[in-house]
Design an enzyme around this catalytic site. Sequence first.
Site, PDB file in Angstrom:
ATOM      1  CD  GLU A   1      39.973  70.430  24.293  1.00 53.37           C
ATOM      2  OE1 GLU A   1      40.450  69.453  23.705  1.00 53.37           O
ATOM      3  OE2 GLU A   1      38.778  70.820  24.122  1.00 53.37           O
TER       4      GLU A   1
ATOM      5  NE  ARG B   1      32.696  58.462  26.795  1.00 45.36           N
ATOM      6  CZ  ARG B   1      33.327  58.344  25.627  1.00 45.36           C
ATOM      7  NH1 ARG B   1      34.239  59.214  25.278  1.00 45.36           N
ATOM      8  NH2 ARG B   1      33.027  57.367  24.809  1.00 45.36           N
TER       9      ARG B   1
ATOM     10  CE1 TYR C   1      31.188  51.667  30.930  1.00 46.23           C
ATOM     11  CE2 TYR C   1      30.093  50.480  29.162  1.00 46.23           C
ATOM     12  CZ  TYR C   1      30.834  51.564  29.608  1.00 46.23           C
ATOM     13  OH  TYR C   1      31.197  52.543  28.719  1.00 46.23           O
TER      14      TYR C   1
ATOM     15  CG  ASP D   1      36.477  59.352  17.405  1.00 48.95           C
ATOM     16  OD1 ASP D   1      36.941  58.201  17.379  1.00 48.95           O
ATOM     17  OD2 ASP D   1      35.487  59.676  18.103  1.00 48.95           O
TER      18      ASP D   1
HETATM   19  C1  LIG Z   1      28.234  55.995  22.789  1.00 45.57           C
HETATM   20  C2  LIG Z   1      29.694  55.791  22.645  1.00 45.57           C
HETATM   21  C3  LIG Z   1      30.339  54.830  23.398  1.00 45.57           C
HETATM   22  C4  LIG Z   1      31.713  54.604  23.240  1.00 45.57           C
HETATM   23  N1  LIG Z   1      32.308  53.643  23.982  1.00 45.57           N
HETATM   24  C5  LIG Z   1      33.629  53.406  23.825  1.00 45.57           C
HETATM   25  C6  LIG Z   1      34.286  52.426  24.601  1.00 45.57           C
HETATM   26  O1  LIG Z   1      33.664  51.774  25.455  1.00 45.57           O
HETATM   27  N2  LIG Z   1      35.605  52.199  24.412  1.00 45.57           N
HETATM   28  C7  LIG Z   1      36.339  52.935  23.492  1.00 45.57           C
HETATM   29  O2  LIG Z   1      37.548  52.703  23.354  1.00 45.57           O
HETATM   30  N3  LIG Z   1      35.731  53.891  22.738  1.00 45.57           N
HETATM   31  C8  LIG Z   1      34.421  54.143  22.884  1.00 45.57           C
HETATM   32  N4  LIG Z   1      33.820  55.116  22.148  1.00 45.57           N
HETATM   33  C9  LIG Z   1      34.615  55.889  21.188  1.00 45.57           C
HETATM   34  C10 LIG Z   1      35.426  56.986  21.864  1.00 45.57           C
HETATM   35  O3  LIG Z   1      34.596  57.805  22.658  1.00 45.57           O
HETATM   36  C11 LIG Z   1      36.108  57.845  20.837  1.00 45.57           C
HETATM   37  O4  LIG Z   1      36.661  57.038  19.844  1.00 45.57           O
HETATM   38  C12 LIG Z   1      37.207  58.679  21.494  1.00 45.57           C
HETATM   39  O5  LIG Z   1      36.632  59.620  22.357  1.00 45.57           O
HETATM   40  C13 LIG Z   1      38.038  59.361  20.434  1.00 45.57           C
HETATM   41  O6  LIG Z   1      39.029  60.123  21.063  1.00 45.57           O
HETATM   42  P1  LIG Z   1      39.648  61.378  20.301  1.00 45.57           P
HETATM   43  O7  LIG Z   1      40.717  61.901  21.214  1.00 45.57           O
HETATM   44  O8  LIG Z   1      39.973  61.024  18.923  1.00 45.57           O
HETATM   45  O9  LIG Z   1      38.453  62.424  20.224  1.00 45.57           O
HETATM   46  P2  LIG Z   1      37.684  63.154  21.390  1.00 45.57           P
HETATM   47  O10 LIG Z   1      37.734  62.356  22.645  1.00 45.57           O
HETATM   48  O11 LIG Z   1      36.356  63.535  20.829  1.00 45.57           O
HETATM   49  O12 LIG Z   1      38.530  64.476  21.651  1.00 45.57           O
HETATM   50  C14 LIG Z   1      38.606  65.524  20.704  1.00 45.57           C
HETATM   51  C15 LIG Z   1      39.051  66.779  21.458  1.00 45.57           C
HETATM   52  O13 LIG Z   1      39.409  67.796  20.522  1.00 45.57           O
HETATM   53  C16 LIG Z   1      38.842  69.034  20.934  1.00 45.57           C
HETATM   54  N5  LIG Z   1      38.713  69.845  19.702  1.00 45.57           N
HETATM   55  C17 LIG Z   1      37.814  69.668  18.703  1.00 45.57           C
HETATM   56  N6  LIG Z   1      38.050  70.570  17.709  1.00 45.57           N
HETATM   57  C18 LIG Z   1      39.120  71.303  18.110  1.00 45.57           C
HETATM   58  C19 LIG Z   1      39.864  72.363  17.513  1.00 45.57           C
HETATM   59  N7  LIG Z   1      39.552  72.851  16.292  1.00 45.57           N
HETATM   60  N8  LIG Z   1      40.909  72.889  18.209  1.00 45.57           N
HETATM   61  C20 LIG Z   1      41.261  72.420  19.435  1.00 45.57           C
HETATM   62  N9  LIG Z   1      40.588  71.413  20.036  1.00 45.57           N
HETATM   63  C21 LIG Z   1      39.554  70.852  19.378  1.00 45.57           C
HETATM   64  C22 LIG Z   1      37.529  68.658  21.599  1.00 45.57           C
HETATM   65  O14 LIG Z   1      37.089  69.667  22.463  1.00 45.57           O
HETATM   66  C23 LIG Z   1      37.946  67.361  22.330  1.00 45.57           C
HETATM   67  O15 LIG Z   1      38.475  67.633  23.601  1.00 45.57           O
HETATM   68  C24 LIG Z   1      32.456  55.373  22.302  1.00 45.57           C
HETATM   69  C25 LIG Z   1      31.812  56.364  21.564  1.00 45.57           C
HETATM   70  C26 LIG Z   1      30.452  56.577  21.728  1.00 45.57           C
HETATM   71  C27 LIG Z   1      29.801  57.646  20.919  1.00 45.57           C
END
Ligand SMILES: Cc1cc2nc3c(=O)[nH]c(=O)nc-3n(C[C@H](O)[C@H](O)[C@H](O)COP(=O)(O)OP(=O)(O)OC[C@H]3O[C@@H](n4cnc5c(N)ncnc54)[C@H](O)[C@@H]3O)c2cc1C
Length: 415
Positions: free
Chosen positions: A58, A132, A242, A319
């Site tokens: 991370e 979160r 919420y 994502d």
């Molecule tokens: C306004 C908004 C509201 C939302 N509401 C909802 C909801 O109600 N319900 C829902 O299910 N989803 C919701 N989402 C979507 C959700 O937030 C994302 O889909 C989710 O956070 C994706 O998780 P992830 O683990 O893929 O990425 P992230 O949670 O973004 O985690 C990525 C991690 O990787 C780390 N990282 C990045 N690059 C590197 C690297 N090169 N090396 C090491 N670490 C790295 C970052 O620091 C981070 O900790 C919402 C999004 C937004 C913008």
Amino acid sequence: MTSLQTRGPDQDAFPRTENVWPVAKSTKRRIVVAGGGIGGLTAALALERAGFAVDVLERSDTLGEVGAGIQISPNAWRVLDGLGAIPALEDAFVHPDVIRIHSVRAGGLVGRVPIGKTALRRYGAPYCVVHRGDLHRGLAETASTRPDIDIHLGVTVTDAQEDEDGITVEAKGADGVSSYRGEALVAADGVWSTVRRRLLRLPSADFSGRIAFRATVPSEMAPDLASFTGLWMGESTHLVHYPISGGREINFVAIVESDWREETWSTPASREEVMGHFADWPAAARRLLEMPDSWLQWALCDVGPGTIWAEGRVALIGDAAHAMLPFMAQGGAMAIEDAHVIARCLASDPDVDEALLAYERARKDRVERVMRAARDNARTYHMKGVMAFLRDAGIRYLSGTRLLARFDWIYDWRP
Ligand SMILES: Cc1cc2nc3c(=O)[nH]c(=O)nc-3n(C[C@H](O)[C@H](O)[C@H](O)COP(=O)(O)OP(=O)(O)OC[C@H]3O[C@@H](n4cnc5c(N)ncnc54)[C@H](O)[C@@H]3O)c2cc1C
């Protein structure tokens, strides 16, 4: 580089001392996970459950999330429950009883979608909302009880090289570059994924022309908002609120159209700036928007359909694979489902390349359908004139349960 090593009780009695005693690392198959967000931590838990040892890399020095909420729908809750993560989250979860849908055009309430007990009865799992930061803490706390998960903080994944036996992942930290070896790299490094862009050479997520303003207030400021989720739909704008933090705070997300785009979660925005986008909204909704002193803004991006998610020993989840508009509140839920499925695929096929392709095949249709539903909601929420009138009439006509039933295919998914 900080390393948050998790240890079993026997290792505590005889701590690891590198270069002095050749303490054997786990002989289990090893996987490297890039990113310790929602997807990365869930993947670590799922992989550990499936019998793997896991290194999570991370970039941030601390595990955490900026102040905002997230909705955890029954499909995601079920995965977290199966991984034993619910006990660490229970106190933080809030269970709203209903989603109240308001239309700016109509000046108030047009529909109610029951979620509380109805979701529990219908899907056998609750529909929750949570801060979160609490979600992260709960996942990290659960991971810390698993001896085969090592979380390394302050290391940024920059590169990786594959060979016949595995993959070596390079990550940059304060002490220089370190290498981590595994059978596969599961990239959960978020919407601006380095692995997606640099290793798989895929296009970045596209900016959608919309931004989200996010804020929280103590629930004493708005006690009447503490038991339900609210949605206000306006022309090119909408607002969702919420309760979170076990009911102690109210979370607001206000979406507007704008050209602003920066790769950050934490750019501040003033109350005046936010209010400027909602000047023509009814007084009742503007009173809600006036509550927070300050907001954070976030550019909304999504990935077009059809790009690959896996190649060789590298696969994208969450994502990094499929950033989507948040209008179905499913981006995090899909990352959580991905985590479960990729662990299952890796555990059931020793051929890593095949296992990762099987993961992509198993997930793609469903996730792309959710992405389309999110884009459809974007259009529906922001309708104008006659279209908005017809939308409101349709919502009024359908019962709340029928409105909910349209998304059974999302919420009824089982691991
Ligand atoms: C306004 C908004 C509201 C939302 N509401 C909802 C909801 O109600 N319900 C829902 O299910 N989803 C919701 N989402 C979507 C959700 O937030 C994302 O889909 C989710 O956070 C994706 O998780 P992830 O683990 O893929 O990425 P992230 O949670 O973004 O985690 C990525 C991690 O990787 C780390 N990282 C990045 N690059 C590197 C690297 N090169 N090396 C090491 N670490 C790295 C970052 O620091 C981070 O900790 C919402 C999004 C937004 C913008």
